[in-house]
Scaffold this motif. Structure first.
Motif, PDB file in Angstrom:
ATOM      1  N   PHE A 222       0.830  -1.214   0.000  1.00  0.00           N
ATOM      2  CA  PHE A 222       0.000   0.000   0.000  1.00  0.00           C
ATOM      3  C   PHE A 222       0.864   1.263   0.000  1.00  0.00           C
ATOM      4  CE2 PHE A 222      -1.969   3.410   2.484  1.00  0.00           C
ATOM      5  CZ  PHE A 222      -3.115   3.640   1.744  1.00  0.00           C
ATOM      6  N   GLU A 223       1.875   1.300   0.888  1.00  0.00           N
ATOM      7  CA  GLU A 223       2.717   2.489   0.994  1.00  0.00           C
ATOM      8  C   GLU A 223       3.570   2.690  -0.254  1.00  0.00           C
ATOM      9  OE1 GLU A 223       2.947   4.952   3.444  1.00  0.00           O
ATOM     10  OE2 GLU A 223       1.025   4.030   3.947  1.00  0.00           O
ATOM     11  N   ARG A 224       4.049   1.603  -0.832  1.00  0.00           N
ATOM     12  CA  ARG A 224       4.836   1.738  -2.064  1.00  0.00           C
ATOM     13  C   ARG A 224       3.998   2.361  -3.180  1.00  0.00           C
ATOM     14  NH1 ARG A 224       9.536  -0.792  -3.621  1.00  0.00           N
ATOM     15  NH2 ARG A 224      10.791  -1.583  -1.896  1.00  0.00           N
ATOM     16  N   HIS A 225       2.753   1.911  -3.309  1.00  0.00           N
ATOM     17  CA  HIS A 225       1.884   2.475  -4.346  1.00  0.00           C
ATOM     18  C   HIS A 225       1.569   3.939  -4.038  1.00  0.00           C
ATOM     19  CE1 HIS A 225      -1.144   2.694  -7.466  1.00  0.00           C
ATOM     20  NE2 HIS A 225      -2.019   3.137  -6.583  1.00  0.00           N
ATOM     21  N   ARG A 226       1.361   4.264  -2.750  1.00  0.00           N
ATOM     22  CA  ARG A 226       1.058   5.643  -2.374  1.00  0.00           C
ATOM     23  C   ARG A 226       2.236   6.563  -2.688  1.00  0.00           C
ATOM     24  NH1 ARG A 226       1.091   9.134   2.165  1.00  0.00           N
ATOM     25  NH2 ARG A 226       2.376   7.696   3.384  1.00  0.00           N
ATOM     26  N   TYR A 227       3.440   6.127  -2.331  1.00  0.00           N
ATOM     27  CA  TYR A 227       4.615   6.953  -2.609  1.00  0.00           C
ATOM     28  C   TYR A 227       4.873   7.072  -4.113  1.00  0.00           C
ATOM     29  CZ  TYR A 227       6.276   7.661   2.170  1.00  0.00           C
ATOM     30  OH  TYR A 227       6.412   8.079   3.473  1.00  0.00           O
ATOM     31  N   PHE A 228       4.607   6.001  -4.862  1.00  0.00           N
ATOM     32  CA  PHE A 228       4.783   6.058  -6.316  1.00  0.00           C
ATOM     33  C   PHE A 228       3.882   7.130  -6.917  1.00  0.00           C
ATOM     34  CE2 PHE A 228       3.178   4.823 -10.501  1.00  0.00           C
ATOM     35  CZ  PHE A 228       4.358   4.793 -11.237  1.00  0.00           C
ATOM     36  N   THR A 229       2.629   7.151  -6.454  1.00  0.00           N
ATOM     37  CA  THR A 229       1.671   8.143  -6.962  1.00  0.00           C
ATOM     38  C   THR A 229       2.129   9.564  -6.634  1.00  0.00           C
ATOM     39  OG1 THR A 229      -0.145   6.567  -6.698  1.00  0.00           O
ATOM     40  CG2 THR A 229      -0.731   8.886  -6.925  1.00  0.00           C
ATOM     41  N   MET A 230       2.598   9.773  -5.392  1.00  0.00           N
ATOM     42  CA  MET A 230       3.061  11.112  -4.999  1.00  0.00           C
ATOM     43  C   MET A 230       4.303  11.529  -5.790  1.00  0.00           C
ATOM     44  SD  MET A 230       2.459  11.447  -0.869  1.00  0.00           S
ATOM     45  CE  MET A 230       3.448  10.018  -0.426  1.00  0.00           C
ATOM     46  N   ARG A 231       5.238  10.600  -5.966  1.00  0.00           N
ATOM     47  CA  ARG A 231       6.452  10.947  -6.720  1.00  0.00           C
ATOM     48  C   ARG A 231       6.133  11.278  -8.171  1.00  0.00           C
ATOM     49  NH1 ARG A 231       8.491   6.265  -4.482  1.00  0.00           N
ATOM     50  NH2 ARG A 231       8.699   5.366  -6.568  1.00  0.00           N
ATOM     51  N   LYS A 232       5.176  10.558  -8.729  1.00  0.00           N
ATOM     52  CA  LYS A 232       4.790  10.814 -10.119  1.00  0.00           C
ATOM     53  C   LYS A 232       4.234  12.226 -10.260  1.00  0.00           C
ATOM     54  CE  LYS A 232       4.515   8.745 -14.174  1.00  0.00           C
ATOM     55  NZ  LYS A 232       5.697   8.147 -14.835  1.00  0.00           N
ATOM     56  N   ARG A 233       3.454  12.638  -9.277  1.00  0.00           N
ATOM     57  CA  ARG A 233       2.852  13.971  -9.349  1.00  0.00           C
ATOM     58  C   ARG A 233       3.899  15.070  -9.220  1.00  0.00           C
ATOM     59  NH1 ARG A 233      -2.322  12.744  -5.342  1.00  0.00           N
ATOM     60  NH2 ARG A 233      -3.594  11.605  -6.887  1.00  0.00           N
ATOM     61  N   VAL A 234       4.818  14.929  -8.239  1.00  0.00           N
ATOM     62  CA  VAL A 234       5.820  15.990  -8.065  1.00  0.00           C
ATOM     63  C   VAL A 234       6.828  15.977  -9.209  1.00  0.00           C
ATOM     64  CG1 VAL A 234       5.549  15.975  -5.565  1.00  0.00           C
ATOM     65  CG2 VAL A 234       7.324  14.537  -6.615  1.00  0.00           C
ATOM     66  N   GLN A 235       7.053  14.805  -9.801  1.00  0.00           N
ATOM     67  CA  GLN A 235       7.956  14.731 -10.947  1.00  0.00           C
ATOM     68  C   GLN A 235       7.363  15.461 -12.138  1.00  0.00           C
ATOM     69  OE1 GLN A 235       8.850  10.742 -12.255  1.00  0.00           O
ATOM     70  NE2 GLN A 235      10.866  11.329 -12.998  1.00  0.00           N
ATOM     71  N   ASN A 236       6.072  15.267 -12.358  1.00  0.00           N
ATOM     72  CA  ASN A 236       5.393  15.961 -13.456  1.00  0.00           C
ATOM     73  C   ASN A 236       5.372  17.466 -13.223  1.00  0.00           C
ATOM     74  OD1 ASN A 236       4.874  13.542 -14.752  1.00  0.00           O
ATOM     75  ND2 ASN A 236       2.817  13.315 -13.860  1.00  0.00           N
ATOM     76  N   ALA A 237       5.422  17.866 -11.945  1.00  0.00           N
ATOM     77  CA  ALA A 237       5.437  19.295 -11.609  1.00  0.00           C
ATOM     78  C   ALA A 237       6.851  19.867 -11.622  1.00  0.00           C
ATOM     79  CB  ALA A 237       4.805  19.514 -10.236  1.00  0.00           C
ATOM     80  N   GLY A 238       7.832  19.018 -11.884  1.00  0.00           N
ATOM     81  CA  GLY A 238       9.213  19.470 -11.966  1.00  0.00           C
ATOM     82  C   GLY A 238       9.877  19.737 -10.638  1.00  0.00           C
ATOM     83  N   LYS A 239       9.349  19.188  -9.539  1.00  0.00           N
ATOM     84  CA  LYS A 239       9.909  19.426  -8.202  1.00  0.00           C
ATOM     85  C   LYS A 239      10.783  18.228  -7.813  1.00  0.00           C
ATOM     86  CE  LYS A 239       5.914  22.218  -6.875  1.00  0.00           C
ATOM     87  NZ  LYS A 239       4.784  22.394  -5.916  1.00  0.00           N
ATOM     88  N   ASP A 240      11.990  18.197  -8.384  1.00  0.00           N
ATOM     89  CA  ASP A 240      12.874  17.051  -8.192  1.00  0.00           C
ATOM     90  C   ASP A 240      13.321  16.884  -6.744  1.00  0.00           C
ATOM     91  OD1 ASP A 240      12.703  16.494 -10.863  1.00  0.00           O
ATOM     92  OD2 ASP A 240      14.516  17.610 -11.398  1.00  0.00           O
ATOM     93  N   SER A 241      13.503  17.987  -6.010  1.00  0.00           N
ATOM     94  CA  SER A 241      13.968  17.884  -4.626  1.00  0.00           C
ATOM     95  C   SER A 241      12.943  17.151  -3.759  1.00  0.00           C
ATOM     96  CB  SER A 241      14.245  19.272  -4.052  1.00  0.00           C
ATOM     97  OG  SER A 241      13.076  20.070  -4.084  1.00  0.00           O
ATOM     98  N   ILE A 242      11.662  17.444  -3.975  1.00  0.00           N
ATOM     99  CA  ILE A 242      10.605  16.758  -3.225  1.00  0.00           C
ATOM    100  C   ILE A 242      10.571  15.289  -3.625  1.00  0.00           C
ATOM    101  CG2 ILE A 242       8.132  16.680  -2.748  1.00  0.00           C
ATOM    102  CD1 ILE A 242       7.983  19.640  -3.272  1.00  0.00           C
ATOM    103  N   HIS A 243      10.794  15.016  -4.909  1.00  0.00           N
ATOM    104  CA  HIS A 243      10.812  13.635  -5.409  1.00  0.00           C
ATOM    105  C   HIS A 243      11.853  12.816  -4.650  1.00  0.00           C
ATOM    106  CE1 HIS A 243      12.171  10.360  -8.044  1.00  0.00           C
ATOM    107  NE2 HIS A 243      10.921  10.346  -8.525  1.00  0.00           N
TER     108      HIS A 243
END
Length: 426
Positions: A222-243
């Motif tokens: 569950f947590e792996r899928h949740r983090y994957f979704t969050m990383r995908k969103r911040v990556q698309n927003a160009g926020k590499d540091s948060i990624h």
């Protein structure tokens, strides 16, 4: 009774090369392949094996000690071929990079800095060194740091290689004070079946199945899928540091949970007489997975090998041996010894129902019984007749922490809850 063996561990690290000559390491690995091929060719031609190391070293452009270690590994492959009839003869025409094998303080050196980093220096070619910092799992780094500062540890050979084009260093270390009981001296085999959301355990002795346990840990998936979704969103927003921050949090979460599960496996296993813990060898599993983009992402990132390593590491420090078996058909075969019918249709999700004899079981527990049976055969035991199996015990991890092994027939232990299911579940 057989003799105990010294505790030897292989620690895997990524190489953060800071000497601006990564290509030098790749060239050296290509030269190592040439030395390997030449060794195999000479051995096939009947050249005296004692003369091969110097003969190959004279023509190679590697450090002599490194060449000799590569030659020794190639001759070991030839030795395996002559010892086992079903072992394929090594090829002398392979191409590509090959691990650069060398002795500590001869072909490579390690140092512990004041900042707590471990630096490396690898002699890729004579008088040409590759330098940088080791990166990797905290557990591996902690063991290596201890080995660098303790007289109880000895650092041995290492291999520099490329994995998916990324440079790595695999280091062998030996604890000279700690011993692991020889697996042949075992009285119980504990079969371990690691899955996406649980681990199934079965303890098998010469009298039959002693006990079984299924430990659910759905929070990791569950947590792996949740983090994957969050990383995908911040990556698309160009926020590499948060990624990068999210990725670090995920790794720490998963590592913490796996340590707790592996500790539980150990606590459950050591209750049996002289246990040997048996795992499926899943090294090649990821290369064979192809179930579509989404499923591939889930399966390729599952921490199968990490959980196996954590458990093996903890077992070693308690003197408990581990063994590895071929995972082929463990999830498809009926565990009953008077049947053993193998068919993919026997399994549907978490339910196992044999199409031949009608035997039903929790699918993962059935697989763990098969792992234990294969482990027993590897130890040259006569596998006991298994015409029926005890009820499977199933526990589920809660967010609150670790615990000893509870059952569905006893009071629940803090940190786990029983799911009220005994036997087969969907």
């Amino acid at each position: 009774m057989t003799d105990s063996q010294a505790l030897v561990k292989t620690l895997d690290f990524q190489l953060d090369i800071r000497s601006d000559n990564k290509s030098l390491l790749h060239d050296a690995c290509l030269e190592a392949r040439s030395a390997y091929n030449e060794t195999i060719r000479l051995a096939k031609e009947g050249v005296d094996w004692g003369a091969i190391p110097d003969r190959v070293a004279d023509d190679a452009t590697l450090v002599k000690n490194t060449t000799q270690r590569v030659v020794a590994k190639a001759l070991g492959a030839m030795e395996n071929y002559y010892e086992y009839d079903d072992f394929g003869q090594p090829s002398h025409i392979k191409d590509g990079a090959y691990p650069l094998r060398s002795n500590y303080e001869e072909g490579y050196n390690l140092s512990l800095t004041d900042d707590g980093d471990v630096t490396f220096r690898i002699s890729a070619k004579p008088y040409k060194h590759i330098k940088g910092v080791l990166k990797g799992d905290d557990t591996h780094l902690d063991i290596l740091k201890t080995a660098l500062t303790s007289d109880e540890w000895k650092i041995g050979t290492a291999e520099a290689l490329f994995h998916n084009d990324n440079p790595e260093l695999h280091v062998n270390v030996t604890n000279t004070e700690q011993t692991v009981r020889d697996k042949q001296d075992s009285r119980t085999v504990v079969g371990v079946d690691v899955n996406e959301d649980n681990v199934a355990l079965t303890a098998l002795s010469e009298d039959g199945v002693e006990d079984s346990l299924v430990i659910d840990f759905p929070e990791i998936k569950f947590e792996r899928h949740r983090y994957f979704t969050m990383r995908k969103r911040v990556q698309n927003a160009g926020k590499d540091s948060i990624h990068d921050t999210l990725e670090g949090r995920e790794e720490r979460f998963v590592r913490d949970r796996l340590h707790k599960v592996s500790r539980h496996i150990m606590e459950w296993s050591r209750q049996f007489e002289k246990p040997c813990i048996v795992f499926e060898d899943l090294k090649e599993m990821r290369d064979s997975i192809d179930y579509g983009t989404r499923m591939n992402r889930r399966l390729h990132h599952l921490p199968f090998r990490t959980l196996q390593y954590y458990t093996s590491y903890k077992a070693s420090f308690e003197g408990i041996p581990t063994a590895w078996i071929n995972p082929e058909y463990t999830s498809q075969a009926c565990a009953l010894t008077d049947c053993e019918h193998t068919e993919r249709a026997n399994r549907h999700k978490k339910r196992f129902k044999c199409r031949s004899c009608g035997h039903q079981d929790h699918a993962d527990r059935n697989a763990s019984v098969n792992v234990a049976k294969k482990g027993a055969k590897k130890l040259n035991w006569n596998v006991p007749a298994l015409n029926s199996l005890p009820q499977v015990r199933k526990v589920r991890r809660q967010a609150s922490g670790v615990v000893d092994a509870p059952t569905v027939t006893h009071d629940t232990v803090r940190g786990y809850q029983t799911d009220g299911v005994v036997g087969v579940s969907n």
